[in-house]
Design an enzyme around this catalytic site. Structure first.
Site, mmCIF file in Angstrom:
data_model
loop_
_atom_site.group_PDB
_atom_site.id
_atom_site.type_symbol
_atom_site.label_atom_id
_atom_site.label_comp_id
_atom_site.label_asym_id
_atom_site.label_seq_id
_atom_site.Cartn_x
_atom_site.Cartn_y
_atom_site.Cartn_z
ATOM 1 N NE ARG A 283 -2.933 -0.136 3.187
ATOM 2 C CZ ARG A 283 -4.138 -0.679 2.997
ATOM 3 N NH1 ARG A 283 -5.079 0.008 2.388
ATOM 4 N NH2 ARG A 283 -4.395 -1.900 3.442
ATOM 5 C CE1 TYR A 322 -10.475 -5.671 3.734
ATOM 6 C CE2 TYR A 322 -10.235 -4.073 1.948
ATOM 7 C CZ TYR A 322 -9.999 -5.329 2.478
ATOM 8 O OH TYR A 322 -9.273 -6.224 1.747
ATOM 9 C CB CYS A 348 -28.549 -4.956 -7.569
ATOM 10 S SG CYS A 348 -29.000 -4.229 -9.143
HETATM 11 C C1 LIG Z 1 -0.493 -7.946 2.010
HETATM 12 C C2 LIG Z 1 0.892 -8.302 2.386
HETATM 13 C C3 LIG Z 1 1.910 -7.354 2.322
HETATM 14 C C4 LIG Z 1 1.657 -5.912 1.941
HETATM 15 O O1 LIG Z 1 0.827 -5.273 2.851
HETATM 16 P P1 LIG Z 1 0.559 -3.692 2.698
HETATM 17 O O2 LIG Z 1 -0.339 -3.389 3.833
HETATM 18 O O3 LIG Z 1 -0.076 -3.481 1.384
HETATM 19 O O4 LIG Z 1 1.897 -3.020 2.796
HETATM 20 C C5 LIG Z 1 3.188 -7.764 2.613
HETATM 21 N N1 LIG Z 1 3.464 -9.041 2.969
HETATM 22 C C6 LIG Z 1 2.510 -9.973 3.060
HETATM 23 C C7 LIG Z 1 2.869 -11.353 3.455
HETATM 24 C C8 LIG Z 1 1.194 -9.644 2.772
HETATM 25 O O5 LIG Z 1 0.238 -10.572 2.882
#
Ligand SMILES: *Cc1c(COP(=O)(O)O)cnc(C)c1O
Length: 421
Positions: A283, A322, A348
């Protein structure tokens, strides 16, 4: 405007990304439309790289956040590795010329076929999440004549009372190996053929806006590292996963650079400064680099005012899934006084909303931008209600490039077959 989204600004009334008018892009490419700033992605990556510079490390973009090829290409060209969770993601990395030696393979449910492919192309490491997976990986490696480098994903069980927002680092979820089982599982891993134990990893959650839970998780991991090494198994790297948050509304997460420096300082203080540090940000590399542009179809005033737009939960599911709050800004500001609207899509489902109780001066035909939509937006899009998925555009040097064509209705059922009778 979202403070985190430096790529967005107003030129007069016009909302622009890196100087390009979002209204003009909507006119050219249609809506719903994802628009990304390549520069914002590169800037976020550089912040991590600056924090890590001079230290042994591997930065792996957790591509599930946004796995569009042009996004992956952006990171691959900047020397970034990838954290993958499926063979489909691996093929995307290979398709953009990414280096498999910089790939870590995460996920609780890797299949034999996925393991075979990952071994054949030589991924850097499997982040193993259970004893069962360890046994299967050993078999697959032996059968295919490869050695699988493994790290165990340990559940640090960071205190939920202290850190209520942590969702994946606790005992009672499906991820990882329990902290108190880890030493035994490491010994098992070291005894199985076809495996080479190389590291330890954890991933404690997502949208974490403070450093302290990471420092706690790091301390817990280091206890284990010491115990594992005392038992005679050498570990090379330590992977702290991803999860660093971004600004959606008023959150103020640390800059990646400062975040990384605090982790490294703690490693130094604990006498582990020589360790190779792996990170898996998702993210925080792409979230604030993207927006979703949508057109207002109808205004439906009433006891509750509804602003019905052409983007829906199938395009951007975070609010529905979420209850996520995402900023919504008009692409062109109006002079009229704002009214309060629920911004909803055409699907819908009552859960099909993008924003609730938003003060907006808006008319049918206007365009709105949903902000911070670069992560877990397009990557989670579906065809629910037989809605073709949105197009995507990437801005580079003030120029927009179409990086994904809009799906057509013919695409929707191209793989389907009718019964003979
Ligand atoms: C989803 C995930 C990430 C990344 O998470 P962010 O919140 O998008 O930074 C990193 N490592 C693992 C194992 C994940 O499942």
């Amino acid at each position: 405007m979202t403070p985190g989204a430096a790529c967005l600004s107003r030129q007069g009334r016009d909302l622009v990304m890196d100087g390009v008018s979002l209204k003009a892009l909507a006119a050219q490419y249609g809506t719903p439309l994802y628009v990304y700033s390549q520069q914002a992605m590169q800037t976020a990556l550089r912040s991590y790289q600056q924090g890590l510079s001079g230290r042994s490390h591997l930065l792996c973009y957790a591509m599930k956040a946004n796995s569009s090829l042009a996004v992956l290409q952006t990171f691959a060209q900047a020397g970034c590795g990838f954290d993958i969770v499926s063979v489909g993601e691996l093929e995307r990395v290979l398709a953009v010329g990414g280096d498999p030696a910089k790939v870590v393979f995460s996920g609780v449910g890797k299949t034999r076929a996925e393991m075979r492919r990952a071994l054949a192309v030589g991924v850097s490491c499997f982040n193993v999440e259970s004893e069962g997976e360890l046994e299967v990986l050993s078999q697959v490696a032996v059968d295919s004549g490869h050695t699988a480098r493994v790290s165990l994903r340990v559940n640090p069980d960071v205190d939920a009372g202290t850190h209520p927002y942590i969702s994946t680092g606790l005992k009672d979820n499906k991820f990882g190996i329990a902290h108190d089982q880890a030493l035994r599982v490491y010994q098992k891993a070291a005894s199985l053929p076809g495996l080479q134990v190389t590291g330890i990893d954890c991933h404690i959650g997502s949208q974490i806006v403070e450093v302290s839970p990471y420092l706690d998780a790091l301390d817990r991991l280091l206890e284990l590292v010491e115990a594992v090494e005392t038992s005679g198994i050498a570990l090379d790297h330590l992977d702290l996963g991803g999860g660093l948050g971004i600004t959606y509304t008023d959150e103020s997460p640390p800059e990646p650079c400062d975040f990384v420096k605090q982790l490294l300082r703690r490693l130094d203080e604990r006498g582990h400064g020589h360790r190779k540090l792996y990170l898996e940000p998702g993210r925080s590399l792409v979230g604030n680099a993207g927006v979703l542009i949508t057109e207002v179809l109808y205004l439906k005033p009433g006891p509750k005012n509804f602003c019905i737009v052409d983007a829906a939960m199938n395009d951007l599911v975070r609010p529905a899934m979420y209850e996520a709050w995402m900023g919504i800004e008009p692409c062109v500001q109006r002079d009229a006084p704002p009214q309060v609207w629920d911004v909803v899509g055409p699907v819908c489902e009552s859960g099909d909303w993008l924003g609730r109780s938003r003060a907006l001066a808006v008319e049918a035909g206007d365009h709105l931008a949903v902000l911070s939509a670069g992560a877990y937006g397009m990557a989670m899009a579906s065809n629910y209600n037989s809605r073709p998925r949105a197009a995507e555009v990437m801005i580079h040097d003030g120029q927009a490039t179409l990086i994904r064509e809009r799906e057509t209705t013919a695409d929707l059922f191209a793989l389907e077959r009718m019964m003979a009778r």
